[in-house]
Design an enzyme around this catalytic site. Structure first.
Site, PDB file in Angstrom:
ATOM      1  CG  HIS A   9      -2.874  -0.944  -7.023  1.00 51.02           C
ATOM      2  ND1 HIS A   9      -3.304  -0.261  -5.917  1.00 51.02           N
ATOM      3  CD2 HIS A   9      -2.983  -2.260  -6.686  1.00 51.02           C
ATOM      4  CE1 HIS A   9      -3.679  -1.114  -4.973  1.00 51.02           C
ATOM      5  NE2 HIS A   9      -3.479  -2.349  -5.423  1.00 51.02           N
ATOM      6  NE  ARG A  22      -4.237  -1.481   0.145  1.00 53.35           N
ATOM      7  CZ  ARG A  22      -4.382  -2.500  -0.724  1.00 53.35           C
ATOM      8  NH1 ARG A  22      -3.487  -2.703  -1.662  1.00 53.35           N
ATOM      9  NH2 ARG A  22      -5.443  -3.280  -0.676  1.00 53.35           N
TER      10      ARG A  22
HETATM   11  P1  NDP Z   1      -2.144 -11.463   4.857  1.00 52.93           P
HETATM   12  O1  NDP Z   1      -3.168 -10.830   5.705  1.00 52.93           O
HETATM   13  O2  NDP Z   1      -2.348 -12.864   4.383  1.00 52.93           O
HETATM   14  O3  NDP Z   1      -0.724 -11.432   5.628  1.00 52.93           O
HETATM   15  C1  NDP Z   1      -0.228 -10.304   6.256  1.00 52.93           C
HETATM   16  C2  NDP Z   1       1.141 -10.620   6.824  1.00 52.93           C
HETATM   17  O4  NDP Z   1       1.688  -9.430   7.383  1.00 52.93           O
HETATM   18  C3  NDP Z   1       1.094 -11.675   7.927  1.00 52.93           C
HETATM   19  O5  NDP Z   1       2.203 -12.531   7.828  1.00 52.93           O
HETATM   20  C4  NDP Z   1       1.230 -10.825   9.210  1.00 52.93           C
HETATM   21  O6  NDP Z   1       1.848 -11.490  10.291  1.00 52.93           O
HETATM   22  C5  NDP Z   1       2.115  -9.706   8.714  1.00 52.93           C
HETATM   23  N1  NDP Z   1       1.964  -8.522   9.570  1.00 52.93           N
HETATM   24  C6  NDP Z   1       0.854  -7.806   9.830  1.00 52.93           C
HETATM   25  N2  NDP Z   1       1.116  -6.802  10.676  1.00 52.93           N
HETATM   26  C7  NDP Z   1       2.426  -6.899  10.975  1.00 52.93           C
HETATM   27  C8  NDP Z   1       3.302  -6.159  11.822  1.00 52.93           C
HETATM   28  N3  NDP Z   1       2.863  -5.122  12.550  1.00 52.93           N
HETATM   29  N4  NDP Z   1       4.594  -6.536  11.901  1.00 52.93           N
HETATM   30  C9  NDP Z   1       5.039  -7.605  11.200  1.00 52.93           C
HETATM   31  N5  NDP Z   1       4.266  -8.350  10.372  1.00 52.93           N
HETATM   32  C10 NDP Z   1       2.973  -7.993  10.262  1.00 52.93           C
HETATM   33  O7  NDP Z   1      -1.911 -10.492   3.634  1.00 52.93           O
HETATM   34  P2  NDP Z   1      -1.705 -10.838   2.079  1.00 52.93           P
HETATM   35  O8  NDP Z   1      -0.418 -11.556   1.926  1.00 52.93           O
HETATM   36  O9  NDP Z   1      -2.916 -11.449   1.505  1.00 52.93           O
HETATM   37  O10 NDP Z   1      -1.602  -9.347   1.472  1.00 52.93           O
HETATM   38  C11 NDP Z   1      -0.698  -8.395   1.975  1.00 52.93           C
HETATM   39  C12 NDP Z   1      -1.058  -7.026   1.423  1.00 52.93           C
HETATM   40  O11 NDP Z   1      -0.695  -6.943   0.054  1.00 52.93           O
HETATM   41  C13 NDP Z   1      -2.552  -6.684   1.416  1.00 52.93           C
HETATM   42  O12 NDP Z   1      -2.983  -6.266   2.690  1.00 52.93           O
HETATM   43  C14 NDP Z   1      -2.618  -5.586   0.387  1.00 52.93           C
HETATM   44  O13 NDP Z   1      -2.430  -4.339   1.002  1.00 52.93           O
HETATM   45  C15 NDP Z   1      -1.432  -5.872  -0.538  1.00 52.93           C
HETATM   46  N6  NDP Z   1      -1.865  -6.281  -1.876  1.00 52.93           N
HETATM   47  C16 NDP Z   1      -1.405  -5.573  -2.959  1.00 52.93           C
HETATM   48  C17 NDP Z   1      -1.743  -5.956  -4.234  1.00 52.93           C
HETATM   49  C18 NDP Z   1      -1.206  -5.247  -5.424  1.00 52.93           C
HETATM   50  O14 NDP Z   1      -1.644  -5.544  -6.555  1.00 52.93           O
HETATM   51  N7  NDP Z   1      -0.278  -4.329  -5.275  1.00 52.93           N
HETATM   52  C19 NDP Z   1      -2.612  -7.101  -4.476  1.00 52.93           C
HETATM   53  C20 NDP Z   1      -3.012  -7.789  -3.280  1.00 52.93           C
HETATM   54  C21 NDP Z   1      -2.659  -7.371  -2.029  1.00 52.93           C
HETATM   55  P3  NDP Z   1       1.135 -12.734  11.020  1.00 52.93           P
HETATM   56  O15 NDP Z   1       1.148 -13.845   9.982  1.00 52.93           O
HETATM   57  O16 NDP Z   1       1.999 -13.037  12.156  1.00 52.93           O
HETATM   58  O17 NDP Z   1      -0.256 -12.290  11.344  1.00 52.93           O
HETATM   59  C1  OXD Z   2      -5.638  -6.019  -3.124  1.00 47.00           C
HETATM   60  C2  OXD Z   2      -5.127  -5.104  -4.144  1.00 47.00           C
HETATM   61  O1  OXD Z   2      -5.676  -5.676  -1.929  1.00 47.00           O
HETATM   62  O2  OXD Z   2      -5.395  -5.348  -5.335  1.00 47.00           O
HETATM   63  O3  OXD Z   2      -6.022  -7.146  -3.500  1.00 47.00           O
HETATM   64  O4  OXD Z   2      -4.428  -4.153  -3.819  1.00 47.00           O
END
Ligand code: NDP
Ligand code: OXD
Length: 310
Positions: free
Chosen positions: A273, A225
């Site tokens: 994006h 993000r």
């Molecule tokens: P998940 O919710 O599956 O995983 C999030 C991970 O981040 C988990 O491992 C979590 O740890 C970790 N995390 C959360 N907070 C913290 C913190 N404070 N410190 C350390 N680690 C932390 O997310 P996704 O993998 O599905 O997606 C990640 C992000 O990617 C989405 O939220 C979105 O913003 C972005 N995204 C972007 C896209 C694009 O096209 N650019 C497309 C899709 C998503 P734990 O496992 O311990 O909870």
């Molecule tokens: C998502 C994205 O969150 O596309 O899936 O950014």
């Protein structure tokens, strides 16, 4: 069940309505219209809803995020409380992110920007880079997308690290966790990939302090993000050479304003994006399956934890 769709780009809404309606003939799928019998809507399927829109539907049973992240839903200051938020995740979307991460890590690893500059000058300049096992790549966030991307990088031979909130074990990946693990994770990371969710804890995490803990000349890839990054800190770190190159897929304001410095900075690659873009066909299939399960059981596996923010 009646599902109402809202997307900021109006021209795509009908496409999504038609796609979801064809996949869910047993439901009624319409474009979200707060003026139109709000009490009849059971589910809102949204991307970046406008604050206040969802509060006008008194009988909402679920909100579907057309995306893996739910930050854009939680940003609604009048969000109805206690309504489950279902995120959209699946193999095709994970595959797309793995491809994006591999592409841009390899590009930085093999110093393609410099190679392309040499080509522009007709300069037969052979750049020598270390082999992947001598290059350390760190993935921030080890959820669906981060863990799969880290596995992909490890498979390519990189010395791969990962950082998450709770401890993890991933074969081939050295895992760190918690605020106390961040420094050790960052020390020696040549390339950092951000795949964290946007929460109060992670906002602004890609900042001057983090860049200073990386080796001089490290590269940064932000595909999570825009507000994870402090734009001014990155520009300063690029100017000082602390950060050599950055690939940015996400921005504070999207589309990225035409006058933003990132567009023309020689050390920044901008993508719009698209790292793991959800199209109506892939997203429609996932959302339809989730809505059917939700209608039958009252829940589904992709319900996010609104309290923790992801
Ligand atoms: P998940 O919710 O599956 O995983 C999030 C991970 O981040 C988990 O491992 C979590 O740890 C970790 N995390 C959360 N907070 C913290 C913190 N404070 N410190 C350390 N680690 C932390 O997310 P996704 O993998 O599905 O997606 C990640 C992000 O990617 C989405 O939220 C979105 O913003 C972005 N995204 C972007 C896209 C694009 O096209 N650019 C497309 C899709 C998503 P734990 O496992 O311990 O909870
Ligand atoms: C998502 C994205 O969150 O596309 O899936 O950014």
């Amino acid at each position: 069940m009646k599902a109402a769709i809202y997307l900021p780009s109006q021209d795509k809404t009908q496409w999504w309505v038609d796609m979801l309606q064809s996949l869910l003939p047993e439901m009624q799928v319409v474009a979200l219209n707060p003026e139109d019998s709000p009490e009849t809507v059971d589910v809102a399927v949204v991307w970046r809803p406008r604050s206040g829109d969802l509060a006008r539907f008194p009988n909402l049973k679920a909100i579907v995020s057309i995306g893996a992240g739910i930050d854009h839903v939680l940003a609604d200051t009048a969000l109805p409380q206690g309504v489950p938020i279902i995120r959209t995740v699946g193999d095709d979307l994970t595959q797309r992110m793995r491809e994006y991460v591999a592409l841009h890590v390899l590009r930085h690893h093999r110093d393609m920007p410099r190679q392309l500059r040499a080509q522009a000058e007709r300069d037969w300049h052979a750049i020598v880079v270390p082999v992947a096992p001598n290059r350390t790549v760190g993935v921030m966030g080890l959820g669906n997308l981060g863990a799969a991307s880290a596995r992909t990088l490890a498979g390519l031979g990189f010395a791969t690290r990962g950082w998450s909130k709770s401890p993890k074990t991933i074969e081939g990946v050295t895992c760190f966790s918690g605020a106390e693990g961040l420094s050790a994770f960052l020390t020696g990371c040549d390339i950092v990939v951000n795949l964290l969710p946007l929460t109060d804890e992670t906002k602004g995490i890609l900042n001057a302090d983090l860049f200073a803990r990386l080796p001089k000349g490290a590269c940064v890839i932000n595909c999570a993000r825009g507000p994870h990054l402090v734009d001014a800190d990155l520009l300063a770190a690029l100017d000082s050479g602390q950060i050599k190159q950055a690939t940015l897929d996400v921005f504070h304001v999207e589309p990225l304003p035409a006058d933003h410095a990132f567009w023309t900075h020689p050390a920044v690659t901008v993508t719009p994006h698209v790292a793991s873009q959800i199209d109506a066909e892939t997203g429609g299939r996932i959302i339809a399956a989730n809505l059917r399960t939700f209608a039958e059981t009252g829940t589904c596996a992709d319900v996010a934890d609104a309290q923790r923010g992801y």
